[in-house]
Enzyme design. Structure first.
Site, mmCIF file in Angstrom:
data_model
loop_
_atom_site.group_PDB
_atom_site.id
_atom_site.type_symbol
_atom_site.label_atom_id
_atom_site.label_comp_id
_atom_site.label_asym_id
_atom_site.label_seq_id
_atom_site.Cartn_x
_atom_site.Cartn_y
_atom_site.Cartn_z
ATOM 1 N N THR A 35 0.853 -1.184 0.000
ATOM 2 C CA THR A 35 0.000 0.000 0.000
ATOM 3 C C THR A 35 0.895 1.242 0.000
ATOM 4 O OG1 THR A 35 -0.120 -0.030 2.419
ATOM 5 C CG2 THR A 35 -1.867 -1.170 1.214
ATOM 6 N N LYS A 39 4.169 1.767 -2.521
ATOM 7 C CA LYS A 39 3.963 1.455 -3.937
ATOM 8 C C LYS A 39 5.009 2.130 -4.825
ATOM 9 C CE LYS A 39 -1.054 0.707 -3.683
ATOM 10 N NZ LYS A 39 -2.374 1.104 -4.226
ATOM 11 N N ALA A 100 -7.346 13.752 -6.493
ATOM 12 C CA ALA A 100 -6.166 13.750 -7.362
ATOM 13 C C ALA A 100 -4.961 13.086 -6.707
ATOM 14 C CB ALA A 100 -5.813 15.180 -7.755
#
Length: 246
Positions: A35, A39, A100
């Site tokens: 996670t 990543k 975003a």
């Protein structure tokens, strides 16, 4: 799946500790699920990454190959596509993204596969807006940005993908149109969100974060074990049971 001698466990590892953790993993390890922020932090530790992972600079899956290589992939993107297809959504003419962050870039990559027209991203700052436009150029999809204050307009899109943290879209619930199309809300706990609950009450189709979690995990299981297909129904039931227990 007959993997009685396998285990799948959770480890709390920060970015600083990740290199040592990965370096000590022995041949008994099949792979890792990651996670954020790992990543991106894991990429320099890998031998190869897939084109899908490279497209968003994010690896959520590491597979240790028989020849000792560390191979990175991103199953979030095809997981989003699979979750949509499970609800009969193969293609849309346009879409809207709320937020975003890192998940938004994966959503954009998925939309590059299913959206034939414009994507409008609703964000809170010009910096975030510029990032989303850059991701669009990189992924080959037309992205227009709008300020979060106009986010109610997003709810009229054929497909709305909410990538924001818990509570961020609660104020939008009152603006859900009478005949909403499809909402993909990446949250799964708490569930339903206020937005998802109102969407369902008005008859709109809702895809949840659990749907994404299951479908990206299906691909991880298949890559790590070499066995396919993974049992989608069993995995979803396990996820639902775990969430209910919380």
């Amino acid at each position: 799946m007959g993997l009685d001698d396998w285990s799948y466990d959770r480890f709390e590892i920060d970015e600083a500790a990740l290199p040592e953790f990965v370096g000590k993993l022995g041949p008994e390890w099949a792979g890792l699920s990651l996670t954020m922020p790992l990543k991106r932090a894991v990429i320099p530790l890998l031998d190869t990454i897939s084109d899908t992972a490279a497209s968003v600079e994010a690896v959520n899956t590491v597979v240790f190959t028989q020849d000792g290589r560390r191979a990175g992939d991103n199953t979030d993107i095809p997981g989003i596509v699979a979750a949509l297809r499970e609800r009969g959504i193969e293609q849309v003419e346009s879409a809207a993204i709320l937020g975003a962050g890192a998940t938004a870039s994966s959503a954009l990559a998925a939309l590059a596969r299913v959206c034939t027209g414009e994507v409008v991203a609703y964000v809170r700052s010009e910096e975030r807006a510029a990032e989303m436009r850059q991701w669009g150029e990189r992924l080959g999809i037309e992205v227009r940005t709008a300020h979060w204050s106009d986010a109610e307009r997003a709810l009229r899109a054929p497909l709305v993908i909410a990538t924001t943290p818990a509570g961020a879209t609660d104020a939008l619930a009152a603006a859900v149109p009478e005949r909403p199309a499809t909402l993909f809300d990446v949250l799964y706990d708490p569930w339903p969100t206020d937005l998802a609950a109102r969407w369902s009450a008005y008859g709109g189709a809702v895809v949840s974060g659990l749907d994404l979690l299951v479908h990206q995990a299906v691909l991880q299981v298949e890559q790590m074990t070499g066995l396919a297909p993974a049992p989608v129904g069993v995995m979803r039931a396990a996820g639902e049971k775990s969430l209910a227990a919380r």
